[in-house]
Scaffold this motif. Sequence first.
Motif, PDB file in Angstrom:
ATOM      1  N   ASP A  98       0.836  -1.201   0.000  1.00  0.00           N
ATOM      2  CA  ASP A  98       0.000   0.000   0.000  1.00  0.00           C
ATOM      3  C   ASP A  98       0.868   1.247   0.000  1.00  0.00           C
ATOM      4  OD1 ASP A  98       1.094  -0.149   2.486  1.00  0.00           O
ATOM      5  OD2 ASP A  98      -0.774   0.086   3.600  1.00  0.00           O
ATOM      6  N   VAL A  99       2.022   1.167  -0.686  1.00  0.00           N
ATOM      7  CA  VAL A  99       2.974   2.266  -0.663  1.00  0.00           C
ATOM      8  C   VAL A  99       2.366   3.570  -1.135  1.00  0.00           C
ATOM      9  CG1 VAL A  99       3.827   1.572  -2.955  1.00  0.00           C
ATOM     10  CG2 VAL A  99       5.219   3.074  -1.534  1.00  0.00           C
ATOM     11  N   TRP A 100       1.467   3.465  -2.144  1.00  0.00           N
ATOM     12  CA  TRP A 100       0.868   4.693  -2.654  1.00  0.00           C
ATOM     13  C   TRP A 100      -0.505   4.960  -2.044  1.00  0.00           C
ATOM     14  CZ3 TRP A 100       4.594   7.148  -4.768  1.00  0.00           C
ATOM     15  CH2 TRP A 100       5.562   6.476  -5.503  1.00  0.00           C
ATOM     16  N   ALA A 101      -0.995   4.035  -1.227  1.00  0.00           N
ATOM     17  CA  ALA A 101      -2.356   4.185  -0.706  1.00  0.00           C
ATOM     18  C   ALA A 101      -2.348   5.098   0.510  1.00  0.00           C
ATOM     19  CB  ALA A 101      -2.954   2.826  -0.358  1.00  0.00           C
ATOM     20  N   PHE A 103      -4.501   7.253   1.194  1.00  0.00           N
ATOM     21  CA  PHE A 103      -5.850   7.694   1.512  1.00  0.00           C
ATOM     22  C   PHE A 103      -6.585   6.678   2.374  1.00  0.00           C
ATOM     23  CE2 PHE A 103      -4.591   9.452  -2.554  1.00  0.00           C
ATOM     24  CZ  PHE A 103      -4.721  10.797  -2.289  1.00  0.00           C
ATOM     25  N   GLY A 104      -5.867   5.781   3.057  1.00  0.00           N
ATOM     26  CA  GLY A 104      -6.492   4.805   3.934  1.00  0.00           C
ATOM     27  C   GLY A 104      -6.745   3.493   3.230  1.00  0.00           C
ATOM     28  N   THR A 105      -7.114   2.487   4.020  1.00  0.00           N
ATOM     29  CA  THR A 105      -7.364   1.159   3.469  1.00  0.00           C
ATOM     30  C   THR A 105      -8.845   0.860   3.459  1.00  0.00           C
ATOM     31  OG1 THR A 105      -7.098   0.222   5.669  1.00  0.00           O
ATOM     32  CG2 THR A 105      -5.145   0.297   4.272  1.00  0.00           C
ATOM     33  N   GLU A 106      -9.241  -0.051   2.569  1.00  0.00           N
ATOM     34  CA  GLU A 106     -10.647  -0.412   2.456  1.00  0.00           C
ATOM     35  C   GLU A 106     -10.998  -1.510   3.450  1.00  0.00           C
ATOM     36  OE1 GLU A 106     -11.305  -1.589  -1.513  1.00  0.00           O
ATOM     37  OE2 GLU A 106     -11.395   0.452  -2.286  1.00  0.00           O
ATOM     38  N   THR A 107     -12.240  -1.513   3.900  1.00  0.00           N
ATOM     39  CA  THR A 107     -12.750  -2.587   4.750  1.00  0.00           C
ATOM     40  C   THR A 107     -13.512  -3.569   3.890  1.00  0.00           C
ATOM     41  OG1 THR A 107     -14.814  -1.422   5.174  1.00  0.00           O
ATOM     42  CG2 THR A 107     -12.968  -0.943   6.656  1.00  0.00           C
ATOM     43  N   ASP A 108     -13.902  -4.698   4.488  1.00  0.00           N
ATOM     44  CA  ASP A 108     -14.664  -5.688   3.745  1.00  0.00           C
ATOM     45  C   ASP A 108     -15.981  -5.104   3.240  1.00  0.00           C
ATOM     46  OD1 ASP A 108     -13.660  -8.423   5.912  1.00  0.00           O
ATOM     47  OD2 ASP A 108     -12.701  -7.524   4.152  1.00  0.00           O
ATOM     48  N   GLU A 109     -16.601  -4.222   4.068  1.00  0.00           N
ATOM     49  CA  GLU A 109     -17.868  -3.632   3.665  1.00  0.00           C
ATOM     50  C   GLU A 109     -17.694  -2.689   2.481  1.00  0.00           C
ATOM     51  OE1 GLU A 109     -18.027  -5.264   7.549  1.00  0.00           O
ATOM     52  OE2 GLU A 109     -16.718  -3.714   6.733  1.00  0.00           O
ATOM     53  N   GLN A 110     -16.500  -2.117   2.329  1.00  0.00           N
ATOM     54  CA  GLN A 110     -16.258  -1.157   1.265  1.00  0.00           C
ATOM     55  C   GLN A 110     -15.869  -1.819  -0.043  1.00  0.00           C
ATOM     56  OE1 GLN A 110     -13.244   0.991   3.523  1.00  0.00           O
ATOM     57  NE2 GLN A 110     -14.469   2.840   3.372  1.00  0.00           N
ATOM     58  N   CYS A 111     -15.538  -3.117  -0.027  1.00  0.00           N
ATOM     59  CA  CYS A 111     -14.963  -3.737  -1.208  1.00  0.00           C
ATOM     60  C   CYS A 111     -15.919  -3.753  -2.381  1.00  0.00           C
ATOM     61  CB  CYS A 111     -14.498  -5.161  -0.900  1.00  0.00           C
ATOM     62  SG  CYS A 111     -15.853  -6.349  -0.737  1.00  0.00           S
ATOM     63  N   CYS A 112     -17.225  -3.743  -2.107  1.00  0.00           N
ATOM     64  CA  CYS A 112     -18.193  -3.814  -3.195  1.00  0.00           C
ATOM     65  C   CYS A 112     -18.784  -2.453  -3.541  1.00  0.00           C
ATOM     66  CB  CYS A 112     -19.322  -4.772  -2.833  1.00  0.00           C
ATOM     67  SG  CYS A 112     -18.736  -6.466  -2.600  1.00  0.00           S
ATOM     68  N   GLN A 113     -18.279  -1.395  -2.910  1.00  0.00           N
ATOM     69  CA  GLN A 113     -18.782  -0.076  -3.215  1.00  0.00           C
ATOM     70  C   GLN A 113     -18.028   0.527  -4.382  1.00  0.00           C
ATOM     71  OE1 GLN A 113     -18.483   2.230   0.330  1.00  0.00           O
ATOM     72  NE2 GLN A 113     -19.845   0.927   1.512  1.00  0.00           N
ATOM     73  N   PRO A 115     -15.861   3.214  -6.285  1.00  0.00           N
ATOM     74  CA  PRO A 115     -14.901   4.208  -5.834  1.00  0.00           C
ATOM     75  C   PRO A 115     -15.443   5.607  -6.080  1.00  0.00           C
ATOM     76  CG  PRO A 115     -14.189   3.227  -7.899  1.00  0.00           C
ATOM     77  CD  PRO A 115     -15.370   2.446  -7.438  1.00  0.00           C
ATOM     78  N   ALA A 116     -15.017   6.534  -5.232  1.00  0.00           N
ATOM     79  CA  ALA A 116     -15.487   7.898  -5.352  1.00  0.00           C
ATOM     80  C   ALA A 116     -14.942   8.557  -6.608  1.00  0.00           C
ATOM     81  CB  ALA A 116     -15.065   8.695  -4.110  1.00  0.00           C
ATOM     82  N   ALA A 170      -0.037   5.325 -12.855  1.00  0.00           N
ATOM     83  CA  ALA A 170       0.211   4.530 -11.654  1.00  0.00           C
ATOM     84  C   ALA A 170      -0.167   5.302 -10.396  1.00  0.00           C
ATOM     85  CB  ALA A 170       1.683   4.118 -11.598  1.00  0.00           C
ATOM     86  N   GLU A 171       0.125   6.595 -10.383  1.00  0.00           N
ATOM     87  CA  GLU A 171      -0.204   7.420  -9.216  1.00  0.00           C
ATOM     88  C   GLU A 171      -1.716   7.542  -9.032  1.00  0.00           C
ATOM     89  OE1 GLU A 171       0.637  11.980  -7.576  1.00  0.00           O
ATOM     90  OE2 GLU A 171       1.889  11.126  -9.172  1.00  0.00           O
ATOM     91  N   LEU A 172      -2.451   7.629 -10.139  1.00  0.00           N
ATOM     92  CA  LEU A 172      -3.900   7.765 -10.055  1.00  0.00           C
ATOM     93  C   LEU A 172      -4.590   6.462  -9.650  1.00  0.00           C
ATOM     94  CD1 LEU A 172      -4.563   9.892 -13.281  1.00  0.00           C
ATOM     95  CD2 LEU A 172      -4.763  10.670 -10.905  1.00  0.00           C
ATOM     96  N   LEU A 173      -4.035   5.328 -10.075  1.00  0.00           N
ATOM     97  CA  LEU A 173      -4.679   4.042  -9.811  1.00  0.00           C
ATOM     98  C   LEU A 173      -4.250   3.412  -8.489  1.00  0.00           C
ATOM     99  CD1 LEU A 173      -4.590   2.381 -13.366  1.00  0.00           C
ATOM    100  CD2 LEU A 173      -6.485   3.606 -12.265  1.00  0.00           C
ATOM    101  N   ALA A 174      -3.101   3.822  -7.967  1.00  0.00           N
ATOM    102  CA  ALA A 174      -2.580   3.195  -6.755  1.00  0.00           C
ATOM    103  C   ALA A 174      -3.523   3.274  -5.556  1.00  0.00           C
ATOM    104  CB  ALA A 174      -1.222   3.804  -6.398  1.00  0.00           C
ATOM    105  N   PRO A 175      -4.208   4.402  -5.303  1.00  0.00           N
ATOM    106  CA  PRO A 175      -5.124   4.429  -4.151  1.00  0.00           C
ATOM    107  C   PRO A 175      -6.248   3.400  -4.238  1.00  0.00           C
ATOM    108  CG  PRO A 175      -4.629   6.663  -4.877  1.00  0.00           C
ATOM    109  CD  PRO A 175      -4.079   5.734  -5.925  1.00  0.00           C
ATOM    110  N   HIS A 176      -6.481   2.854  -5.418  1.00  0.00           N
ATOM    111  CA  HIS A 176      -7.512   1.821  -5.594  1.00  0.00           C
ATOM    112  C   HIS A 176      -6.911   0.417  -5.535  1.00  0.00           C
ATOM    113  CE1 HIS A 176     -10.808   4.596  -6.728  1.00  0.00           C
ATOM    114  NE2 HIS A 176      -9.800   5.350  -7.109  1.00  0.00           N
TER     115      HIS A 176
END
Length: 209
Positions: A98-101, A103-113, A115-116, A170-176
């Motif tokens: 998660d070197v580029w992440a 903006f925080g990590t996703e939870t299990d509940e967030q995995c199916c939402q 992305p903003a 890569a910078e734009l996709l890394a948070p996902h």
Amino acid sequence: MTTFPNFLDTFATTLLGSKPWEENPRHRDILNAFTEVQALEQRLLTAMTAPPQPGTGAVEQLEACTDLLIERLAAGRELSLLLSTPCLSAAEVAAADDVWATFGTETDEQCCQEPAEPTAGLLDACIKIFAELGHPHAVASADLVDALRHLPGIAGNRWRYSDLTQARLAELLAPHGMRTRDITLPDGRRRKSYSREALLTAMGVCSSC
């Protein structure tokens, strides 16, 4: 670039009459990562010391150096992870890194939402390109960038699609959770690529749903 084992290693094995040892995939991953770091440092040194090309200004040269620096930092981080985690393969490290992440990590509940916005628009653009290419399991980063550059508008409210580079994508996709991996493509090339599975996961399409 020298590959291992090469003909000299094969000759030594034959000369000694020994049986070739089975290669450890993790060791190969470390070697490949180290080689990539060296290659990126050489490219960065060349870009920083080479005289400006005709028609290229200082701003363009600085952007090129910045893109290479970002790639070098990412490659160095991956090498550090490989060296410090004895039980993980390169694929597992890529999934966990998660070197580029920032903006925080996703939870299990967030995995199916979904992305903003605004990056969701970029993900939609990427999946459309995968579809146009026949839904391959992976697309080379360079090929994906080339296709995205033909689109109008802004990618992730950061850069125009026409100004995208591999490092910027890569910078734009890394948070996902998306990052490139060395993948053998359907045409036989082995390139830094994005997988369709990772893209679908980033879009909220989960296999467990």
